[in-house]
Design an enzyme around this catalytic site. Structure first.
Site, mmCIF file in Angstrom:
data_model
loop_
_atom_site.group_PDB
_atom_site.id
_atom_site.type_symbol
_atom_site.label_atom_id
_atom_site.label_comp_id
_atom_site.label_asym_id
_atom_site.label_seq_id
_atom_site.Cartn_x
_atom_site.Cartn_y
_atom_site.Cartn_z
ATOM 1 N N SER A 177 32.400 9.538 -29.235
ATOM 2 C CA SER A 177 32.412 8.602 -30.360
ATOM 3 C C SER A 177 31.727 9.147 -31.593
ATOM 4 O O SER A 177 31.770 8.530 -32.656
ATOM 5 C CB SER A 177 31.713 7.303 -29.944
ATOM 6 O OG SER A 177 30.341 7.548 -29.711
ATOM 7 N N VAL B 12 25.121 9.685 -29.948
ATOM 8 C CA VAL B 12 24.302 10.543 -29.097
ATOM 9 C C VAL B 12 24.664 10.393 -27.625
ATOM 10 O O VAL B 12 24.628 11.369 -26.863
ATOM 11 C CB VAL B 12 22.799 10.252 -29.336
ATOM 12 C CG1 VAL B 12 22.444 8.835 -28.903
ATOM 13 C CG2 VAL B 12 21.928 11.260 -28.620
ATOM 14 N N CYS C 18 38.694 -3.453 -25.313
ATOM 15 C CA CYS C 18 38.825 -2.038 -25.669
ATOM 16 C C CYS C 18 38.627 -1.159 -24.438
ATOM 17 O O CYS C 18 39.371 -0.199 -24.226
ATOM 18 C CB CYS C 18 37.812 -1.676 -26.751
ATOM 19 S SG CYS C 18 37.996 0.013 -27.376
ATOM 20 N N GLY D 100 30.177 7.724 -22.346
ATOM 21 C CA GLY D 100 28.729 7.630 -22.447
ATOM 22 C C GLY D 100 28.183 6.277 -22.058
ATOM 23 O O GLY D 100 27.067 5.926 -22.444
ATOM 24 N N CYS E 44 33.304 -2.321 -33.973
ATOM 25 C CA CYS E 44 33.725 -1.195 -34.823
ATOM 26 C C CYS E 44 34.618 -1.605 -35.983
ATOM 27 O O CYS E 44 34.505 -1.051 -37.073
ATOM 28 C CB CYS E 44 34.397 -0.116 -33.969
ATOM 29 S SG CYS E 44 35.954 -0.611 -33.169
#
Length: 356
Positions: A8, A11, A101, A125, A197
């Site tokens: 994305s 981190v 999503c 992640g 988002c």
């Protein structure tokens, strides 16, 4: 084994990619392009923040020495996530687009693309764990309770769990950032995104209005006896449990207890009227693949940040249940997810339905 890493630009996914490379997987990174500026209410000329995210992800992939791809899933995202989000608000529900999503994009279209391209597994992640008990795969909560994301992953199946890796499931967030810093990732201190988002400014109603197929006119605020208290701006501006920004001057606090989209009414009541012991849940998914035939005891979450609550789950159909909580729960909002847990194992879940 070959692993496709969903990156994305943040981190978490960057460190997930590093951990998979270090584990000896043959990796490639990818980002899903999900929406255009116009979908998020940004001008065509404006440089969207997601472009910076692409470059951050690409830079990490380059540093790790792995290929990086961008897949265009805008049409699928618009249909499966944005339009469902819009329709939910129009019908008086409060959706969780991250769940959709995950189900339709990350573990739907991306998984399909990975299989076509010959990858053995996909990697994200997410803070959650996948284990195997000798018979089947289990989805478990992350060891870091502050970061656990198992709630939004209840839609996963045995096939998906078999071909998915969550490298961060046993990590604390501080450990993740430490690995990123030691690896020299430029995004090591990048702030975690708090917004949906495609709603970068948190204004859900403007997104709904932009994509709505029908007008959402003002209507009446009423109390639980049907008495008119004032006028609302349109049902898309409200959610169950809300008490701020109602635009009313009343002698005592009132909360949104129900949204009657058909009648274009928003029902207000005292906070005590937000509590209920039972909720109906539909569109259920059971991670084991076995639909429960008998009632059972477990703990249930009806909001992402809520601790699980003890309840009895009563099957009412192939994909429907009724949940009876031991203690009344506040503001069970139709459209949100009810997720069932056995200890730290996610059993499954579904979507809270409006009360009869």
């Amino acid at each position: 084994m070959n692993a496709l890493i969903a990156m994305s630009g943040g981190v978490d996914s960057s460190v997930a990619a590093k951990l998979m490379v270090d584990a000896g997987y043959t990796c490639a990174g990818c980002m899903m392009k999900l929406y255009a500026n116009e979908d998020a209410g940004l001008s065509r000329a404006q440089t969207c923040c997601s472009l910076d995210d692409v470059e951050d992800a690409r830079a990490v992939a380059y540093k790790l020495g792995i290929p990086f791809y961008v897949f265009n899933f805008q049409s699928e995202f618009r249909e499966q996530v944005i339009q469902k989000f819009v329709c939910s608000y129009e019908s008086g529900r409060t959706p969780n687009p991250c769940i959709d999503c995950n189900r339709y994009l990350k573990f739907g279209k991306l998984y399909e693309r990975a299989r076509v391209l010959g990858f053995d597994c996909i990697v994200t992640g997410h803070y959650a764990r996948i284990t195997h008990d000798g018979r089947r795969y289990l989805l478990q909560k992350a060891l870091d309770p502050e970061k656990d994301q198992s709630y939004v992953l209840y839609g996963m199946t045995q096939e998906l769990l078999a071909h998915t890796r969550f490298p961060l499931g046993t990590f604390q967030k501080a450990q993740t950032r430490e690995i990123a810093e030691k690896s020299g990732f430029l995004n090591a201190k990048k702030r975690d995104s708090q917004d949906i988002c495609f709603v970068p400014n948190g204004d859900y109603a403007s997104v709904v209005a932009r994509h709505a197929q029908h007008p959402c006119p003002p209507g009446d605020f009423v109390d639980t006896q049907g008495r008119v208290l004032g006028r609302h701006r349109g049902v898309i501006h409200y959610t169950v449990g809300q008490h701020r920004k109602l635009g009313l001057s009343l002698p005592e606090a009132r909360y949104v207890c129900k949204i009657d989209a058909v009648g274009n009414r928003v029902v207000l009541g005292a906070e005590s009227e937000l509590y209920s012991r039972e909720v109906a849940v539909g569109a259920c998914n059971w991670i084991s693949g076995d639909v429960p035939e008998h009632e059972f005891r477990c703990r249930v979450k009806i909001r992402y940040r809520q601790p699980e609550q003890w309840a009895t789950v009563i099957p009412t159909g192939n994909d429907t249940i009724r949940i009876v909580f031991d203690a009344p729960q506040r503001a069970a909002a139709p459209g949100q997810a009810a997720v069932c847990y056995d200890g730290d194992v996610v059993l499954g879940g579904g979507t809270i339905q409006p009360p009869d």
